[in-house]
Motif scaffolding. Sequence first.
Motif, PDB file in Angstrom:
ATOM      1  N   ARG A 100      62.959  51.825  47.458  1.00 24.21           N
ATOM      2  CA  ARG A 100      63.501  50.551  46.969  1.00 24.21           C
ATOM      3  C   ARG A 100      63.859  49.601  48.107  1.00 24.21           C
ATOM      4  O   ARG A 100      64.182  48.437  47.865  1.00 24.21           O
ATOM      5  CB  ARG A 100      64.754  50.803  46.112  1.00 24.21           C
ATOM      6  CG  ARG A 100      64.506  51.551  44.832  1.00 24.21           C
ATOM      7  CD  ARG A 100      63.458  50.860  43.972  1.00 24.21           C
ATOM      8  NE  ARG A 100      63.883  49.535  43.527  1.00 24.21           N
ATOM      9  CZ  ARG A 100      63.043  48.621  43.054  1.00 24.21           C
ATOM     10  NH1 ARG A 100      61.743  48.870  42.998  1.00 24.21           N
ATOM     11  NH2 ARG A 100      63.497  47.445  42.660  1.00 24.21           N
ATOM     12  N   LEU A 104      65.490  45.277  48.427  1.00 29.02           N
ATOM     13  CA  LEU A 104      66.915  45.058  48.651  1.00 29.02           C
ATOM     14  C   LEU A 104      67.133  43.929  49.646  1.00 29.02           C
ATOM     15  O   LEU A 104      66.432  43.826  50.657  1.00 29.02           O
ATOM     16  CB  LEU A 104      67.574  46.336  49.176  1.00 29.02           C
ATOM     17  CG  LEU A 104      67.458  47.576  48.281  1.00 29.02           C
ATOM     18  CD1 LEU A 104      68.092  48.772  48.969  1.00 29.02           C
ATOM     19  CD2 LEU A 104      68.105  47.327  46.925  1.00 29.02           C
ATOM     20  N   GLU A 110      71.553  50.077  46.771  1.00 28.04           N
ATOM     21  CA  GLU A 110      70.831  50.347  45.529  1.00 28.04           C
ATOM     22  C   GLU A 110      71.785  50.319  44.345  1.00 28.04           C
ATOM     23  O   GLU A 110      72.880  50.869  44.403  1.00 28.04           O
ATOM     24  CB  GLU A 110      70.139  51.718  45.588  1.00 28.04           C
ATOM     25  CG  GLU A 110      69.111  51.872  46.693  1.00 28.04           C
ATOM     26  CD  GLU A 110      69.706  52.375  47.996  1.00 28.04           C
ATOM     27  OE1 GLU A 110      70.965  52.390  48.105  1.00 28.04           O
ATOM     28  OE2 GLU A 110      68.946  52.749  48.901  1.00 28.04           O
ATOM     29  N   ASP A 114      67.775  50.209  40.451  1.00 23.86           N
ATOM     30  CA  ASP A 114      66.993  50.855  41.517  1.00 23.86           C
ATOM     31  C   ASP A 114      66.934  52.364  41.304  1.00 23.86           C
ATOM     32  O   ASP A 114      65.885  52.993  41.469  1.00 23.86           O
ATOM     33  CB  ASP A 114      67.613  50.551  42.885  1.00 23.86           C
ATOM     34  CG  ASP A 114      67.630  49.068  43.197  1.00 23.86           C
ATOM     35  OD1 ASP A 114      66.551  48.448  43.198  1.00 23.86           O
ATOM     36  OD2 ASP A 114      68.725  48.535  43.431  1.00 23.86           O
TER      37      ASP A 114
END
Length: 268
Positions: A100, A104, A110, A114
Amino acid sequence: MIELKDVSLGYDHQAILNNINLDTVPGKLLGLIGPNGSGKSTLIKGITRVINLFSGHILIEGQEIESIKREKLARLIATVPQNPVLPEAFTAFEVVLMGRTPHLGLLRYEGESDMAIAWQAMEATQTDFLAERRVGELSGGEKQRLIIARALTQQPKALLLDEPTAHLDISHQVEILDMVKSLCLEQSLTVIAALHDLNLAAQYCDWLVMLNGGRIYTKGTPQDVLTVQNIKKVYGAEVCVYPHPVNSLPTTLITASKDKKGRAYTHK
């Protein structure tokens, strides 16, 4: 779609690949084959900007790759490297969640969405049961599936795999490529895989590109590419190629070398 137009790539001003032209199609698996040193890994590194273009154009969805910011490129293309280095003390879920990162912002952690995306990727790759296991406790096949799960967590439109079945036994090779093929079809991903095993390439790839001497020697369907003449010319190997008894795809059989007296080796 990924397009390469007259692409040349290499290292330290030494070209490894020259005048490469190819297109990819979403939902189709493109296989890169050729002997060691033919440029399969180099091509993947060029598409992901690990190395810079010498000349030519690489287009992602019609946009020049060099004009795409690296964060955006990581959201478009995910790579499964040949020899990934994983933090052995991390859990499997923590490794997958790393995918992820391109989504970001600065100093952002996260969130629930996510984590949900990472979990979905683990379910798709059948690694969810490994979530709490430490990476150092996993087998080679489990680690390979984990790396693919991490790549899917990037939510890419293209997936590039460099020798995804290297060092795996036949059962795990089939397991990994079954999964990749299913993901390709179900998610309409553009998939490029560098493969050594010609029989695996024939069974799973919709299209093949055979590299030799820094150029594309030939490309087309497995039936077009995997012929006795092409394999002998590119690999220098004596082989027989037969239709597979189940699906008629080309199956390559090696022929043993002869002894010093010119006699074929036999086993009694």
